[in-house]
Design a protein around this motif. Structure first.
Motif, mmCIF file in Angstrom:
data_model
loop_
_atom_site.group_PDB
_atom_site.id
_atom_site.type_symbol
_atom_site.label_atom_id
_atom_site.label_comp_id
_atom_site.label_asym_id
_atom_site.label_seq_id
_atom_site.Cartn_x
_atom_site.Cartn_y
_atom_site.Cartn_z
ATOM 1 N N UNK A 63 100.106 71.513 85.310
ATOM 2 C CA UNK A 63 100.206 70.053 85.439
ATOM 3 C C UNK A 63 98.852 69.453 85.783
ATOM 4 N N UNK A 64 98.114 70.099 86.684
ATOM 5 C CA UNK A 64 96.790 69.596 87.075
ATOM 6 C C UNK A 64 95.837 69.609 85.894
ATOM 7 N N UNK A 65 95.904 70.661 85.083
ATOM 8 C CA UNK A 65 95.049 70.734 83.895
ATOM 9 C C UNK A 65 95.388 69.619 82.915
ATOM 10 N N UNK A 66 96.686 69.345 82.738
ATOM 11 C CA UNK A 66 97.113 68.271 81.831
ATOM 12 C C UNK A 66 96.566 66.917 82.292
ATOM 13 N N UNK A 67 96.461 66.762 83.607
ATOM 14 C CA UNK A 67 96.026 65.483 84.163
ATOM 15 C C UNK A 67 94.509 65.321 84.162
ATOM 16 N N UNK A 68 93.764 66.421 84.340
ATOM 17 C CA UNK A 68 92.324 66.296 84.565
ATOM 18 C C UNK A 68 91.456 66.506 83.331
ATOM 19 N N UNK A 69 91.911 67.279 82.353
ATOM 20 C CA UNK A 69 91.101 67.521 81.169
ATOM 21 C C UNK A 69 91.388 66.445 80.115
ATOM 22 N N UNK A 70 90.339 65.760 79.710
ATOM 23 C CA UNK A 70 90.486 64.610 78.806
ATOM 24 C C UNK A 70 89.748 64.815 77.482
#
Length: 280
Positions: free
Chosen positions: A51-58
């Motif tokens: 979930x954190x990766x989905x939120x932080x990598x753009x």
């Protein structure tokens, strides 16, 4: 599901690959039943990581914010082998006998999209992931099991804006890491131009490394992997930068090389706990 079962699901059989382990038919049957029973259960740490990766990598050309990097490091620092279906009790991590021929690295992909990927690399003792770069990428590496040596460099001068490096051209690099780490340990982070973007792993004992790559490699784009050979600073003269003898040990000359033979890896299907994309 453990790594023994993962190995039996290898996508491309290779005669000399070092096998992580095997399970007989009855054991595999029991594991399948256990996996089906627990299929809906995702370890909290793995799901939080996802979930954190989905939120932080753009996507490309972006570096996560410092607070996001700290959050992801905290999650990875607390992750255990069991969060991805591994255990130090597996035969692979107990192997003491020498591997015949060149030890071969195996990898499995937990999840991959355009913005990031979650992968695990399995290195038998003495296996090497050669000196390579991570162009335009932020990479988190968490040693889950084992003991390994890490050597990492950053370029002294920034990459040229007029195109990729010319092959066989020596470039000066600063040594950022040259040390041995043992699991459990903290997460290491490298950035597009700092933190040891060009690095090499050498397994002292059988190892499992969880990597988060954002964005992942792309052969179609500008994020393909390049390999390098390093030479001592004193091996070549440099009219532009003269260093004292003790300072020279912190620098090296890197030369881009063809793809090394020991860089070839074997991919296997990931059969450990699955992340739940619907909960994002």
């Amino acid at each position: 599901m453990t790594i023994e079962a993962m190995v039996e699901q290898r996508r491309e059989p290779v005669a000399h690959v070092h096998r992580v382990g095997y399970a007989n038919r009855s054991i595999r049957k029991k594991r399948r039943k256990r996996a089906e029973k627990c299929a809906s259960t995702v370890p909290m740490a793995l799901q939080d990581l996802f979930v954190s990766c989905k939120q932080m990598f753009k996507g490309s050309d972006t570096v996560p914010l410092p607070e996001d990097i700290e959050r992801l490091c905290n999650i990875l620092d607390n992750m255990k082998p069991e969060d991805v279906g591994l255990s130090s009790e597996l035969q692979f991590f107990k192997t003491k006998a020498a591997v015949k021929g060149t030890p071969r690295v195996t990898y499995t992909t937990i999840y991959k999209c355009n913005d990031f990927s979650l992968c695990i690399f399995f290195l038998p003792a003495n296996a090497v992931i050669p000196l390579h770069n991570h162009p335009g990428m932020t990479v988190f590496s968490k040693l889950l099991l084992g003991k390994m040596h890490i050597k990492a460099y950053d370029w002294v001068d920034p990459p040229r804006a007029d195109g990729p490096d010319t092959p066989n051209q020596l470039r000066l690099a600063k040594l950022e890491a040259d040390n041995v780490i043992t699991a459990p340990c903290n997460t290491s982070v490298l950035y597009p131009t700092t933190g040891g973007n060009i690095h090499q792993f050498t397994a002292i004992t059988p190892c499992a490394v969880l990597d988060v790559l954002g964005p992942p490699y792309s052969k179609e784009g500008d994020r393909d992997c390049s390999y390098y050979k390093d030479f001592p600073y004193t091996a070549f003269s440099n009219g532009e930068m003269e260093l004292k003898k003790e300072e020279g040990s912190c620098y090296a000359w890197l030369e881009e090389t063809e793809v090394p033979e020991n860089s070839k890896m074997d991919g296997i299907e990931y059969l450990g706990p699955q992340v739940d994309d619907s909960r994002c």
